[in-house]
Structure formats: structure tokens, C-alpha cells
Design a protein around this motif. Structure first.
Motif, mmCIF file in Angstrom:
data_model
loop_
_atom_site.group_PDB
_atom_site.id
_atom_site.type_symbol
_atom_site.label_atom_id
_atom_site.label_comp_id
_atom_site.label_asym_id
_atom_site.label_seq_id
_atom_site.Cartn_x
_atom_site.Cartn_y
_atom_site.Cartn_z
ATOM 1 N N VAL A 253 3.194 -35.194 60.960
ATOM 2 C CA VAL A 253 3.218 -33.743 60.852
ATOM 3 C C VAL A 253 2.262 -33.038 61.350
ATOM 4 O O VAL A 253 1.419 -33.274 62.177
ATOM 5 C CB VAL A 253 2.450 -33.666 59.194
ATOM 6 C CG1 VAL A 253 2.620 -32.392 58.822
ATOM 7 C CG2 VAL A 253 4.094 -34.250 58.679
ATOM 8 N N GLU A 254 2.882 -31.919 61.972
ATOM 9 C CA GLU A 254 2.357 -31.017 62.849
ATOM 10 C C GLU A 254 2.119 -30.098 61.747
ATOM 11 O O GLU A 254 2.893 -29.686 60.406
ATOM 12 C CB GLU A 254 2.961 -30.219 63.650
ATOM 13 C CG GLU A 254 2.613 -30.086 65.115
ATOM 14 C CD GLU A 254 2.836 -29.707 66.290
ATOM 15 O OE1 GLU A 254 2.988 -29.068 67.616
ATOM 16 O OE2 GLU A 254 4.139 -30.780 66.013
ATOM 17 N N HIS A 255 0.870 -28.814 61.799
ATOM 18 C CA HIS A 255 0.757 -28.411 61.032
ATOM 19 C C HIS A 255 0.051 -26.846 61.651
ATOM 20 O O HIS A 255 -0.677 -27.069 62.688
ATOM 21 C CB HIS A 255 -0.229 -28.623 60.146
ATOM 22 C CG HIS A 255 -1.338 -27.374 59.938
ATOM 23 N ND1 HIS A 255 -1.201 -26.614 58.441
ATOM 24 C CD2 HIS A 255 -2.743 -27.040 59.696
ATOM 25 C CE1 HIS A 255 -1.565 -25.691 58.187
ATOM 26 N NE2 HIS A 255 -2.541 -25.889 59.272
ATOM 27 N N HIS A 256 0.481 -25.758 61.299
ATOM 28 C CA HIS A 256 -0.644 -24.241 62.283
ATOM 29 C C HIS A 256 -0.338 -23.242 60.723
ATOM 30 O O HIS A 256 0.500 -23.190 59.933
ATOM 31 C CB HIS A 256 0.517 -23.476 62.863
ATOM 32 C CG HIS A 256 1.045 -24.395 64.392
ATOM 33 N ND1 HIS A 256 0.323 -24.226 65.070
ATOM 34 C CD2 HIS A 256 1.829 -25.621 64.410
ATOM 35 C CE1 HIS A 256 0.793 -25.842 66.085
ATOM 36 N NE2 HIS A 256 1.619 -25.712 65.142
ATOM 37 N N ASP A 257 -1.234 -22.497 61.108
ATOM 38 C CA ASP A 257 -1.914 -21.579 59.937
ATOM 39 C C ASP A 257 -2.616 -19.867 60.507
ATOM 40 O O ASP A 257 -2.175 -19.998 61.980
ATOM 41 C CB ASP A 257 -2.798 -22.045 58.733
ATOM 42 C CG ASP A 257 -4.120 -21.901 59.127
ATOM 43 O OD1 ASP A 257 -4.766 -21.506 59.590
ATOM 44 O OD2 ASP A 257 -4.110 -23.558 58.853
ATOM 45 N N SER A 258 -2.199 -19.078 59.774
ATOM 46 C CA SER A 258 -2.049 -17.776 60.554
ATOM 47 C C SER A 258 -3.963 -17.712 60.939
ATOM 48 O O SER A 258 -4.308 -16.935 61.016
ATOM 49 C CB SER A 258 -1.980 -16.899 59.625
ATOM 50 O OG SER A 258 -2.309 -16.558 58.357
ATOM 51 N N ALA A 259 -5.220 -18.509 60.289
ATOM 52 C CA ALA A 259 -6.172 -18.467 60.572
ATOM 53 C C ALA A 259 -6.446 -19.613 61.704
ATOM 54 O O ALA A 259 -8.113 -19.484 61.858
ATOM 55 C CB ALA A 259 -6.685 -18.658 59.178
ATOM 56 N N GLY A 260 -6.081 -19.559 61.913
ATOM 57 C CA GLY A 260 -6.110 -21.000 63.594
ATOM 58 C C GLY A 260 -6.468 -22.570 63.253
ATOM 59 O O GLY A 260 -6.184 -22.844 64.295
ATOM 60 N N GLY A 261 -6.003 -22.403 62.383
ATOM 61 C CA GLY A 261 -6.103 -24.183 62.107
ATOM 62 C C GLY A 261 -4.656 -24.604 62.368
ATOM 63 O O GLY A 261 -3.529 -23.672 62.449
ATOM 64 N N GLY A 262 -4.771 -25.763 62.832
ATOM 65 C CA GLY A 262 -3.280 -26.879 62.662
ATOM 66 C C GLY A 262 -3.649 -27.305 63.760
ATOM 67 O O GLY A 262 -4.939 -27.964 64.140
ATOM 68 N N GLY A 263 -2.916 -28.704 64.486
ATOM 69 C CA GLY A 263 -3.016 -29.707 65.214
ATOM 70 C C GLY A 263 -1.724 -30.807 64.064
ATOM 71 O O GLY A 263 -1.264 -30.680 63.831
ATOM 72 N N ILE A 264 -2.218 -32.721 64.495
ATOM 73 C CA ILE A 264 -1.063 -33.446 64.140
ATOM 74 C C ILE A 264 -1.938 -34.226 63.513
ATOM 75 O O ILE A 264 -3.087 -34.447 63.818
ATOM 76 C CB ILE A 264 -0.696 -33.712 65.265
ATOM 77 C CG1 ILE A 264 0.398 -32.963 66.632
ATOM 78 C CG2 ILE A 264 -0.059 -35.209 65.168
ATOM 79 C CD1 ILE A 264 0.546 -33.486 67.649
ATOM 80 N N ILE A 265 -1.339 -34.766 62.536
ATOM 81 C CA ILE A 265 -1.280 -35.756 60.939
ATOM 82 C C ILE A 265 -1.139 -36.850 61.681
ATOM 83 O O ILE A 265 -0.194 -37.204 61.782
ATOM 84 C CB ILE A 265 -1.709 -35.183 59.796
ATOM 85 C CG1 ILE A 265 -1.702 -33.315 59.834
ATOM 86 C CG2 ILE A 265 -2.351 -36.084 58.926
ATOM 87 C CD1 ILE A 265 -1.436 -33.232 58.155
#
Length: 291
Positions: free
Chosen positions: A81-93
Motif C-alpha cells: 500500500v502507498e500512503h500520503h497525508d497533508s501533514a507530510g507523512g507517507g510512504g510504502i507499506i
């Protein structure tokens, strides 16, 4: 110490789709007896049991949506899974990894099948938990923890298998996740015939999800794959024995004993706080995230 007895073994409800990328069975809060108050601080549990997705050039998933007042914990068993959020968090799980996102005062968030994995597709299996935040932390700054499987503490049980700790403790070994209240979360990866003993305070709300295989609890109750075991709050110790090679997600947490006022993607302590959340969201105070 007294035995923590089984209250009920729950079969999965019919699956439904969240977006077009997550085919889930909801246990918390839609199953009778698993409401938010009973399972506090665990206020949602969606289980994406094994499901085959065909390959596609357009990754499936869930578009931009807001969260406030709690944490989302995504555990990857199969698939990426790939994730992004508006606080700058994110990456690939990746498989075996965990994404722990603290929405707190508010984030915009999106998650999709990872681009390269989506092209080929395959078996997808995930768990997403929502963990409530104590009222004092609900309006704190968002936070993101990317927990690689290699960073998890693993407790060797010899011929029985091992325990993989995400958060909290097992036999004085600690998991890497930071939590805002006492929460234990771990995978018991047991070989056929393997046993593991667990000990949590009697008042902690405790459950076990059979992700793979089948188990026997306290030498009595049986739980097959994809079933959830809810424990009574009347003891501390319980034993799990694997009838075949098994993976079991164990969760146990101290109840916050605070008002729970949920509305869609927001979980606060009062109606007024929910209304404020909608106002803040509509005014753009959750930041910006491209869909």
C-alpha cells in the motif's frame, strides 16, 4: 493470576468495499457486542481477508478524505500500500510492515495499492485499526510512524514459533510503536502445535484475530481463520495453541473511559467538537492534498 476467558468467537460479516481497493469485513463497531465503548480504545477494525486483485495500470484505493481525533494503524500481511497525508507523512507499506498515522487535530489522507504491485496484482490481505486518542491529545499535531518489519521486536519461542511486537510489550520485550495510552499489539506466528502464553491486565479490552490457520484458546475454544476472539474482562492470562501453522493478531488496550462521539471520519468527545471538526475541514484547516 486468573485465566482471561473467551467471551465469544465471532465469524466475519459479509465483506464490503472501502473505495475500490479494500474489500473488508468490519468487526468493530458493527458486530453486536463489539461497539466502540466495549472495545475502547479500539474504535474500528476492518479486516481485508485474502482477496485476489487483477493487475491494473490505475492503482485501486481510497481518495483524499479527512480524519481527526484518533490514529489509523494499517498492518500489511500480503500486498503493498502507498500512503500520503497533508501533514507530510507517507510512504510504502510492504508485506509485514505497519503504518501508524496519528490524525490528531486533523489530516487529509489517501491510500492506494502501491503502483508496481497494482500492475501485476495478486493476493491482498490487510488489517486497519482505529485507535482512539485521549481527549488531551485529540488536538495535538499529526504524527506518522512507518514501522518496518525489520524494526519490530521478535521474541523467539523456539519450536513454537515467535511473537512479533508492534506496540506494547511481550515478556519484557517492547515494540517500536509510540502510543498515547497503554496499547499492546502483536502478531503471534505459531507453528503447528505451537503454544504461546499472554498476560494483560483484566480491565484491558482484548481480542485476537486469526489471520492465518486455526487456533485453540485456553485448551478449549476453537477459532478458525478469519474469526475474531473477544476475551472477557475477568482475568489476565490466556494461552493460544496453533492447530496448524497460524498467524494471530493480538490487541489489548486500556479503556480511556471518556465520552466517544463519532461522526464519519471524526471521533471526538462531544457533538460540539464534531461540529468544530466539520467547520475546520470546510475552512481548509486540515491542509491540502492532491487526489
Amino acid at each position: 493470576m486468573a485465566t482471561k476467558k473467551v467471551e465469544i468467537v465471532i465469524s466475519p460479516k459479509p465483506a464490503h468495499f472501502v473505495g475500490d481497493g479494500f474489500r473488508v469485513h468490519n468487526f468493530i463497531p458493527s458486530v453486536q457486542g463489539l461497539d466502540m465503548k466495549r472495545m475502547d480504545p479500539f474504535i474500528m477494525l476492518d479486516y481485508n481477508s485474502k482477496f485476489h486483485f487483477n493487475g491494473t495500470e490505475t492503482p485501486r484505493g481510497v481518495g483524499v478524505h479527512p480524519h481527526r481525533g484518533f490514529e489509523t494503524v494499517t498492518i500489511a500481511y500480503q500486498g503493498r500500500v502507498e500512503h500520503h497525508d497533508s501533514a507530510g507523512g507517507g510512504g510504502i507499506i510492504g508485506e509485514g510492515d505497519v503504518q501508524w498515522m496519528t490524525a490528531a487535530k486533523g489530516v487529509l489522507h489517501k491510500e492506494y495499492h502501491e503502483t508496481e504491485w497494482a500492475k501485476t496484482g495478486g493476493i491482498f490481505q490487510m488489517v486497519q485499526l482505529w485507535v482512539n486518542l485521549p481527549s488531551v491529545y485529540k488536538m495535538s499535531c499529526p504524527k506518522y510512524q512507518a514501522i518496518k518489519n525489520s524494526d519490530m521486536e521478535k521474541v523467539d519461542l523456539g519450536d513454537n514459533g515467535f511473537i512479533e511486537i508492534i506496540a506494547g510489550e511481550y515478556n519484557d520485550h517492547k515494540g517500536p510503536a509510540f502510543t498515547y495510552s497503554p496499547v499492546h499489539m502483536m502478531n503471534a506466528k505459531l507453528k503447528s502445535g505451537g503454544k504461546a502464553n499472554f498476560n494483560f491486565p483484566a480491565n484491558f479490552n482484548t481480542a485476537a484475530l486469526v489471520v492465518e490457520g486455526s487456533i485453540i484458546i485456553n485448551g478449549k475454544e476453537k477459532a478458525p481463520s478469519d474469526h475474531l476472539v473477544l476475551f472477557k474482562n475477568d482475568g489476565e492470562n490466556f494461552t493460544i495453541e496453533a492447530s496448524e501453522d497460524s498467524i494471530v493478531l493480538i490487541i489489548s488496550g486500556m479503556p480511556l473511559d471518556e465520552p466517544i462521539y463519532p461522526h464519519g471520519p471524526f471521533v471526538m468527545n462531544s457533538k460540539e467538537e464534531i461540529m468544530q471538526a466539520f467547520e475546520d475541514y470546510n475552512l481548509g484547516r486540515f491542509g491540502y492534498l492532491a487526489d
